[in-house]
Design a protein around this motif. Structure first.
Motif, PDB file in Angstrom:
ATOM      1  N   VAL A   1       0.872  -1.173   0.000  1.00 43.94           N
ATOM      2  CA  VAL A   1       0.000   0.000   0.000  1.00 43.94           C
ATOM      3  C   VAL A   1       0.908   1.220   0.000  1.00 43.94           C
ATOM      4  O   VAL A   1       1.202   1.806   1.040  1.00 43.94           O
ATOM      5  N   ASN A   2       1.363   1.593  -1.201  1.00 41.08           N
ATOM      6  CA  ASN A   2       2.380   2.643  -1.236  1.00 41.08           C
ATOM      7  C   ASN A   2       2.492   3.238  -2.635  1.00 41.08           C
ATOM      8  O   ASN A   2       1.972   2.692  -3.609  1.00 41.08           O
ATOM      9  N   ALA A   3       3.167   4.360  -2.700  1.00 43.27           N
ATOM     10  CA  ALA A   3       3.538   5.015  -3.949  1.00 43.27           C
ATOM     11  C   ALA A   3       4.775   5.842  -3.642  1.00 43.27           C
ATOM     12  O   ALA A   3       5.112   6.070  -2.473  1.00 43.27           O
ATOM     13  N   PHE A   4       5.469   6.288  -4.672  1.00 45.37           N
ATOM     14  CA  PHE A   4       6.667   7.087  -4.444  1.00 45.37           C
ATOM     15  C   PHE A   4       6.956   7.923  -5.676  1.00 45.37           C
ATOM     16  O   PHE A   4       6.440   7.658  -6.770  1.00 45.37           O
ATOM     17  N   ALA A   5       7.758   8.938  -5.498  1.00 50.12           N
ATOM     18  CA  ALA A   5       8.297   9.719  -6.612  1.00 50.12           C
ATOM     19  C   ALA A   5       9.774   9.920  -6.340  1.00 50.12           C
ATOM     20  O   ALA A   5      10.184  10.102  -5.186  1.00 50.12           O
ATOM     21  N   LEU A   6      10.569   9.871  -7.393  1.00 49.22           N
ATOM     22  CA  LEU A   6      12.014   9.990  -7.255  1.00 49.22           C
ATOM     23  C   LEU A   6      12.527  11.196  -8.036  1.00 49.22           C
ATOM     24  O   LEU A   6      11.927  11.579  -9.061  1.00 49.22           O
ATOM     25  N   PRO A   7      13.623  11.785  -7.582  1.00 50.74           N
ATOM     26  CA  PRO A   7      14.242  12.871  -8.349  1.00 50.74           C
ATOM     27  C   PRO A   7      14.524  12.393  -9.769  1.00 50.74           C
ATOM     28  O   PRO A   7      14.849  11.234  -9.993  1.00 50.74           O
ATOM     29  N   GLY A   8      14.384  13.288 -10.713  1.00 49.53           N
ATOM     30  CA  GLY A   8      14.546  12.907 -12.106  1.00 49.53           C
ATOM     31  C   GLY A   8      13.214  12.681 -12.793  1.00 49.53           C
ATOM     32  O   GLY A   8      13.160  12.319 -13.966  1.00 49.53           O
ATOM     33  N   GLY A   9      12.103  12.885 -12.059  1.00 50.35           N
ATOM     34  CA  GLY A   9      10.775  12.783 -12.665  1.00 50.35           C
ATOM     35  C   GLY A   9      10.253  11.374 -12.795  1.00 50.35           C
ATOM     36  O   GLY A   9       9.699  11.009 -13.839  1.00 50.35           O
TER      37      GLY A   9
ATOM     38  N   GLN B   1      -8.648  10.426  -3.835  1.00 47.42           N
ATOM     39  CA  GLN B   1      -7.732   9.891  -2.832  1.00 47.42           C
ATOM     40  C   GLN B   1      -6.402   9.480  -3.462  1.00 47.42           C
ATOM     41  O   GLN B   1      -5.337   9.688  -2.875  1.00 47.42           O
ATOM     42  N   LEU B   2      -6.449   8.909  -4.662  1.00 43.98           N
ATOM     43  CA  LEU B   2      -5.211   8.581  -5.362  1.00 43.98           C
ATOM     44  C   LEU B   2      -4.433   9.849  -5.696  1.00 43.98           C
ATOM     45  O   LEU B   2      -3.206   9.892  -5.576  1.00 43.98           O
ATOM     46  N   ALA B   3      -5.139  10.904  -6.076  1.00 44.98           N
ATOM     47  CA  ALA B   3      -4.486  12.179  -6.380  1.00 44.98           C
ATOM     48  C   ALA B   3      -3.804  12.758  -5.152  1.00 44.98           C
ATOM     49  O   ALA B   3      -2.749  13.394  -5.253  1.00 44.98           O
ATOM     50  N   ALA B   4      -4.398  12.525  -3.976  1.00 49.07           N
ATOM     51  CA  ALA B   4      -3.790  13.021  -2.740  1.00 49.07           C
ATOM     52  C   ALA B   4      -2.434  12.352  -2.513  1.00 49.07           C
ATOM     53  O   ALA B   4      -1.457  13.004  -2.120  1.00 49.07           O
ATOM     54  N   VAL B   5      -2.358  11.048  -2.782  1.00 49.84           N
ATOM     55  CA  VAL B   5      -1.092  10.334  -2.604  1.00 49.84           C
ATOM     56  C   VAL B   5      -0.077  10.794  -3.640  1.00 49.84           C
ATOM     57  O   VAL B   5       1.087  11.078  -3.312  1.00 49.84           O
TER      58      VAL B   5
END
Length: 260
Positions: free
Chosen positions: A88-96, A113-117
């Protein structure tokens, strides 16, 4: 060595998008490359979802939020991958780079709710929290090594090393983590609202997260995340500011219709 470390830290002092002081010792290009390499490794290690519907839904939400990222951040191309995992997770990394696990869709019950994450995770990148964390870890390890070398006998060295290690972990790393999470909540809320997603759904999301945890979440003091209760309180306090963004988005025709 300690003088050199102090000079390095002073040179790396910066300010986050919300005006908070932060430590950034590395050039953005280097941190971005680390993010790109890490994402490539994750794609090798974790299978991507083969569901066209799931991929279409997640990308629909993600692209709506990404469209609200100001040009000043210099990220023109974002890659979004849906990973087939129960996490139950999501992430964003540097570099787009953005990753969303299919397990999140069992808790994020709708597009808002997905947009909030996703907004929250994008905010981590925009605020350069990755650079801050790497810089803090680097400065911490350098300080610990210096103290180890300058201390007395072996027993004394071990005691100082242990104290600095615990002090660095609880006194620096964890509080910074909580501050970063709160900052990402605030920035992410702005992004989702400007994209036309209902910011009030962010509160429901974290209520869902609390139910998923079953009341077994770590105490806030030992967690890098704010407690659900504190997080929800902070989000509610910010609603008066972000609801006008949401209303303006709807008035300008931004009314996402992403279907799960």
């Amino acid at each position: 060595m300690l003088v050199g470390l102090s000079s390095l830290v002073l040179a790396g002092c910066s300010t986050s998008p919300t005006g908070r002081s932060q430590l950034k010792l590395f050039p953005s290009t280097q941190i971005n490359q680390m993010g790109i390499q890490s994402f490539a490794q994750m794609k090798e290690d974790t299978p991507a979802s083969k569901s066209g519907e799931t991929n279409g839904y997640v990308n629909c939400v993600a692209q709506k939020v990404i469209a609200q990222v100001p040009a000043k951040y210099g990220i023109s191309n974002w890659e979004v991958v849906v990973f087939d995992s129960e996490q139950v997770n999501a992430f964003a990394l540097p570099g787009g780079k953005v990753g969303v696990y299919t397990g999140l869709l069992e808790v994020a019950e709708n597009q808002h709710q997905l947009a909030a994450v996703i907004g929250h995770e994008l905010a981590h990148v925009l605020a350069e929290h990755g650079n801050e964390r790497v810089s803090t870890a680097f400065a911490t390890q350098t300080a610990m090594a210096a103290a180890y070398q300058l201390s007395g006998d072996v027993k004394h060295k071990q005691e100082i090393f242990a104290l600095l290690g615990v002090g660095a972990q609880v006194g620096i790393s964890l509080p910074f983590g909580r501050i970063q999470e709160s900052e990402a909540d605030a920035m992410g809320l702005d992004l989702m609202a400007k994209a036309g997603f209902d910011p009030k759904e962010s509160v429901t999301l974290w209520q869902n997260m609390g139910k998923k945890a079953g009341g077994k979440a770590q105490p806030e003091f030992l967690s890098t995340h704010p407690s659900n209760k504190r997080r929800i309180n902070d989000l509610n306090k910010r609603m008066a500011k972000v609801m006008p963004y949401f209303e303006q988005a709807r008035a300008e025709g931004r009314s996402p219709q992403c279907k799960a």
